[in-house]
Design a protein around this motif. Structure first.
Motif, PDB file in Angstrom:
ATOM      1  N   HIS A  32       1.178  -1.220   0.147  1.00 43.27           N
ATOM      2  CA  HIS A  32      -0.184   0.066  -0.014  1.00 43.27           C
ATOM      3  C   HIS A  32       0.766   1.079   0.308  1.00 43.27           C
ATOM      4  O   HIS A  32       0.775   1.841   0.522  1.00 43.27           O
ATOM      5  CB  HIS A  32      -0.865   0.134   1.470  1.00 43.27           C
ATOM      6  CG  HIS A  32      -1.314  -1.190   1.327  1.00 43.27           C
ATOM      7  ND1 HIS A  32      -2.121  -2.187   2.299  1.00 43.27           N
ATOM      8  CD2 HIS A  32      -2.320  -1.739   0.844  1.00 43.27           C
ATOM      9  CE1 HIS A  32      -2.391  -2.704   2.540  1.00 43.27           C
ATOM     10  NE2 HIS A  32      -2.698  -2.858   0.779  1.00 43.27           N
ATOM     11  N   ARG A  52      -3.193   0.200   6.605  1.00 43.81           N
ATOM     12  CA  ARG A  52      -2.673   0.606   7.482  1.00 43.81           C
ATOM     13  C   ARG A  52      -2.566   1.701   7.531  1.00 43.81           C
ATOM     14  O   ARG A  52      -1.025   2.054   6.939  1.00 43.81           O
ATOM     15  CB  ARG A  52      -1.666  -1.134   8.033  1.00 43.81           C
ATOM     16  CG  ARG A  52      -2.726  -2.132   8.277  1.00 43.81           C
ATOM     17  CD  ARG A  52      -1.713  -3.519   9.023  1.00 43.81           C
ATOM     18  NE  ARG A  52      -0.320  -3.684   8.038  1.00 43.81           N
ATOM     19  CZ  ARG A  52       0.390  -4.206   8.641  1.00 43.81           C
ATOM     20  NH1 ARG A  52       0.129  -4.778   9.517  1.00 43.81           N
ATOM     21  NH2 ARG A  52       1.710  -4.612   7.998  1.00 43.81           N
ATOM     22  N   ASP A  92      -9.187  -3.314   1.573  1.00 49.80           N
ATOM     23  CA  ASP A  92     -10.278  -2.377   2.777  1.00 49.80           C
ATOM     24  C   ASP A  92      -9.205  -3.021   4.541  1.00 49.80           C
ATOM     25  O   ASP A  92      -9.195  -2.709   5.284  1.00 49.80           O
ATOM     26  CB  ASP A  92     -11.457  -3.409   3.009  1.00 49.80           C
ATOM     27  CG  ASP A  92     -11.314  -4.843   3.098  1.00 49.80           C
ATOM     28  OD1 ASP A  92     -10.156  -5.589   2.608  1.00 49.80           O
ATOM     29  OD2 ASP A  92     -11.874  -5.463   3.145  1.00 49.80           O
ATOM     30  N   ASP A  93      -7.435  -3.190   3.542  1.00 53.35           N
ATOM     31  CA  ASP A  93      -6.733  -3.443   4.844  1.00 53.35           C
ATOM     32  C   ASP A  93      -5.899  -2.408   5.218  1.00 53.35           C
ATOM     33  O   ASP A  93      -4.564  -2.739   5.291  1.00 53.35           O
ATOM     34  CB  ASP A  93      -6.228  -4.756   5.076  1.00 53.35           C
ATOM     35  CG  ASP A  93      -5.379  -5.379   4.229  1.00 53.35           C
ATOM     36  OD1 ASP A  93      -5.952  -4.299   2.914  1.00 53.35           O
ATOM     37  OD2 ASP A  93      -4.483  -6.407   3.733  1.00 53.35           O
TER      38      ASP A  93
END
Ligand SMILES: Cc1cc2nc3c(=O)[nH]c(=O)nc-3n(C[C@H](O)[C@H](O)[C@H](O)COP(=O)(O)OP(=O)(O)OC[C@H]3O[C@@H](n4cnc5c(N)ncnc54)[C@H](O)[C@@H]3O)c2cc1C
Ligand code: FES
Lengths: 373, 109
Positions: free
Chosen positions: A145, B18, B15-16
């Motif tokens: 991410h 962090r 949706d994870d």
């Protein structure tokens, strides 16, 4: 030294599926992967898959990976993570790295499911920080991410290039261009369509001439191609901070070579692959292969090949009788044929049949030689 | 440099996501990090792209394969050279330095 009936190298979709099939037949497999996380490439895939219901079409890749991993662990398959296998002898001894040093494993049967490596391109500036493989960018956005940059140029418009470009948009980056050397986009229309609708410019018949920058990428210079030859004076500069390469995958066959498996070249599936028969068995009778190592395809075919290899190995180990094994293998082959239909699939089907034919010819030659000797 | 934030904070599918819950040192700068992520991800999130300089010509190298295959991302971590930062998880307070050439162990430097 550790011993096991069945050693599987690689915990991607192919390796896990092989372990699951073998376990369901009553063979306990040991799966080893150099990665700290199981799942291979599957956990980076956040888009929905194609195919029919049995192939979990419409389910996102990482969900398929989670499900597969859960089922495999429920079968008490032993999965050793963080151990690179770097040695394999033709007699079935494998050597892997471990925190305690080299570890030797002796297995009766081995399934190699090591996947494929990403290809790269050389051009001026291609070593600058900010130039990376599409897989690296995909790993960074979808697993960790983190965006590799804000403005990306994607080289290659096959499915990997198109999908990763779209996923970069989803993660919040801009895609400044998708560049393709061929005169037409390589991947599926649906994937290209999503990018077009988002306003991403495509440059077909173009390639990167050089990447510009001192400490990291500040832009690229594209050049037009005429029949894959650079056309002078057509340079075009595009500012960007990241360049991704999605220029194909090459099967990772090193371990198969060490095991003495005969190889064959099949460009439609990414290059040189080990010959295998319709049970995924190589010319080393104790070594099977499954997934991208046997020719680059997709996660769905990798899973079916894994099941096939796992079932065949279980049969060879005496855990399945011939009749049950034949029924299971037929079911798998039917599903696999479905995956290899359609415009793109048919080409892969033909290439796969060529591998099996060559393997049969090789085995026939070997038998003849044996009879003469 | 450490003001830059390249983390994904909103995503249509994932949706994870962090937020940083720990830190590492990049030379003398404190860098936020997420427990368990690779060192390279933490550096990338802060906009740090040069991992090492090559032996002969001193050219910069950064993340290339992201999965431990190419060796471009090697840095000196806690005094140990040649650590592939893309496959090395962060640990609180870890010290990460740009590697020059083949790198040197801390007690040699
Ligand atoms: C960037 C990228 C994007 C892709 N996108 C898609 C996609 O969107 N859809 C799709 O269907 N396919 C995609 N693919 C293709 C993908 O490779 C296959 O779908 C599928 O993952 C192949 O499965 P596999 O099990 O054969 O290999 P992999 O998933 O690659 O798994 C191989 C495993 O073997 C391990 N391994 C390798 N060598 C060793 C060793 N010596 N010792 C120990 N472990 C080892 C690796 O760590 C890895 O976990 C993509 C591939 C890449 C690189
Ligand atoms: S980026 Fe290739 S080994 Fe780390």
């Amino acid at each position: 030294m550790k011993t096991t009936d069945l050693l599987i190298v690689g915990a991607g979709p192919a390796g896990l599926s092989a372990a699951l099939a073998a376990a369901q037949a009553g063979v306990r497999a040991l799966v080893i992967d150099e990665n700290q996380r199981p799942g291979g490439q599957l956990f980076k895939q956040i888009h929905k898959f194609f195919g029919s219901g049995v192939h979990k079409a419409g389910t996102r890749g990482f969900r398929i990976g989670e499900q597969l991993l859960k089922e495999t662990l429920e079968q008490n398959v032993e999965v050793q993570l963080g151990y690179p296998v770097y040695g394999l002898f033709p007699d079935g001894r494998a050597v892997c790295g471990s925190p305690e040093g080299a570890q030797e494993i002796r297995a009766k049967k081995i399934i190699l499911a090591t996947g494929a490596n990403e290809n790269n391109l050389c051009f001026e500036g291609s070593t600058l920080p900010g130039v990376m493989t599409a897989g690296a960018a995909q790993t960074m956005i979808n697993l960790h991410h983190v965006l590799p940059g804000q403005r990306v140029v994607m080289i290659g418009s096959g499915n990997v290039g198109l999908i990763v470009a779209y996923q970069l948009l989803q993660a919040g980056a801009q895609v400044a261009a998708v560049v393709e050397a061929a005169p037409a986009i390589g991947g599926y229309g649906v994937h290209a369509g999503k990018l077009r609708r988002a306003g991403v410019p495509f440059y077909v018949s173009h390639t990167v001439h050089r990447a510009i920058g001192t400490d990291s990428v500040e832009g690229v210079e594209l050049v037009k191609l005429d029949n894959f030859r650079k056309v002078d004076g057509t340079q075009l500069e595009i500012p960007c901070d990241t360049v991704c390469m999605a220029v194909g995958l090459t099967p990772m066959v090193e371990l198969a070579r060490l095991a003495g498996c005969e190889m064959t070249e099949i460009p439609a599936l990414g290059g040189v692959v080990p010959m295998h028969d319709e049970n995924m068995r190589t010319t080393n009778p104790d070594v099977y292969i499954a997934g991208d190592i046997s020719g680059v395809e997709e996660a769905s075919t990798a899973m079916e090949e894994g099941r096939l290899a796992g079932t065949a190995a279980a049969e060879a180990l005496g855990a399945l009788d011939a009749e049950t094994a034949a029924r299971l293998k037929d079911e798998i082959r039917r599903r696999m044929a479905l995956l290899r239909s359609g415009e793109f699939g048919a080409k892969r089907q033909a290439a796969k049949e060529t591998i099996v034919r060559r393997c049969e010819a090789f085995e026939a030659g070997r038998q003849e030689e044996g009879e003469r000797a | 440099m450490s003001d830059m934030d390249r983390r994904v904070h909103a995503h249509p599918i994932l949706d994870d996501l962090r937020e940083p819950d720990t830190y590492i040192w990049y030379h003398d700068t404190k860098i936020p990090a997420v427990t368990g992520e690779p060192v390279a991800a933490a550096l990338m999130a802060s906009g740090i792209r040069v991992m090492r300089h090559t032996v002969k010509t001193g050219q910069p190298r950064g993340i290339f394969c992201g999965i431990g295959r190419c060796n471009d991302c090697k840095m000196v971590v806690d005094g140990v050279p040649n650590v592939r930062t893309c496959v090395t998880p962060v640990r609180e307070g870890m010290r990460v330095e740009t590697q020059q050439g083949l790198g040197a162990w801390r007690d040699e430097a």
